[in-house]
Write a protein that holds these residues in place. Sequence first.
Motif, mmCIF file in Angstrom:
data_model
loop_
_atom_site.group_PDB
_atom_site.id
_atom_site.type_symbol
_atom_site.label_atom_id
_atom_site.label_comp_id
_atom_site.label_asym_id
_atom_site.label_seq_id
_atom_site.Cartn_x
_atom_site.Cartn_y
_atom_site.Cartn_z
ATOM 1 N N UNK A 133 -9.511 -8.818 4.216
ATOM 2 C CA UNK A 133 -8.368 -7.906 4.309
ATOM 3 C C UNK A 133 -8.027 -7.301 2.957
ATOM 4 N N UNK A 134 -7.298 -6.199 2.999
ATOM 5 C CA UNK A 134 -6.750 -5.589 1.792
ATOM 6 C C UNK A 134 -5.340 -6.145 1.609
ATOM 7 N N UNK A 135 -5.148 -6.908 0.542
ATOM 8 C CA UNK A 135 -3.867 -7.566 0.289
ATOM 9 C C UNK A 135 -2.899 -6.560 -0.318
ATOM 10 N N UNK A 136 -1.877 -6.166 0.450
ATOM 11 C CA UNK A 136 -0.953 -5.124 0.001
ATOM 12 C C UNK A 136 -0.046 -5.583 -1.139
ATOM 13 N N UNK A 137 -0.069 -6.877 -1.462
ATOM 14 C CA UNK A 137 0.746 -7.355 -2.580
ATOM 15 C C UNK A 137 0.006 -7.274 -3.916
ATOM 16 N N UNK A 138 -1.291 -6.945 -3.888
ATOM 17 C CA UNK A 138 -2.082 -6.902 -5.126
ATOM 18 C C UNK A 138 -1.918 -5.556 -5.819
ATOM 19 N N UNK A 139 -1.710 -5.583 -7.132
ATOM 20 C CA UNK A 139 -1.684 -4.350 -7.909
ATOM 21 C C UNK A 139 -3.113 -4.008 -8.350
ATOM 22 N N UNK A 140 -3.243 -2.910 -9.089
ATOM 23 C CA UNK A 140 -4.574 -2.429 -9.469
ATOM 24 C C UNK A 140 -5.351 -3.480 -10.256
ATOM 25 N N UNK A 141 -4.697 -4.131 -11.187
ATOM 26 C CA UNK A 141 -5.369 -5.147 -11.998
ATOM 27 C C UNK A 141 -5.874 -6.295 -11.130
#
Length: 259
Positions: A133-141
Amino acid sequence: MTQRAPAMFISHGSPMFAVEPGQAGALLTGFGEQFSDVVSVLVISPHWMTRGLELMSAAQPETLHDFGGFPRELYQLQFDAPGSSEIAAQVKAVLENQGIAVGLNAQRGRDHGAWVPMLHLLPDTDLPVFQLSLDMTMDAEALIKLGKALLPLRDQGIAVIASGGLTHNLYEICAPGSPPAEYVQRFQGWVREQVSNRNLSALALPQRYSDDFQRAHPTAEHYLPLLIAMGASDANDHLSVLEGGILHGVLSMESYGWT
């Protein structure tokens, strides 16, 4: 395994890409020849967004028709590649050994961001194809770090595919055959230059370095998988630019492959 499995960023366009492959589909099919030694394929798509990472572990994932208003033929398509609970557990262990928590999801099916491009890349595959999944809590870094954590999988024969869209302004969709919008051409060129130069700092902050980012991506979820792909590749890879063209005036179908 003597050769690294590929990493990719694929612009998956509209669900109609499934039945209208065009230039982009032909390029994906050609690039599929690079998958001859691959043992499994891991796909990240913005159509499975979660809080915290989840990894598909179903033995035979369902084909999700997660879209509406399209021709009936699209809803009859199936992508029948298996999944693999064993390889999912292997990926989970690799990530957790690097301090990245991930849960297993045995119910989740494959969304169109995964199966539509796979129809062209590996149409007859019997390789396990599963999703992270794409974790929506992750920022670019954090997304780049996630990609770097996935990089060792390629040496184990597991290809890493980040599926999204180089541009994704659905508000400005034009009729088929419309000329490409200038801002889309500019942004596509800017991204290609940063990818070619491996300029991760600029790609991580496109809103700072490109005046066209906000218009190309009113919301960022289709851009973010590119950051994972950049992390899952490195300077030792050979970059292939798959120039898929621009559809409906505003949808760049450009993809990148690293081998």
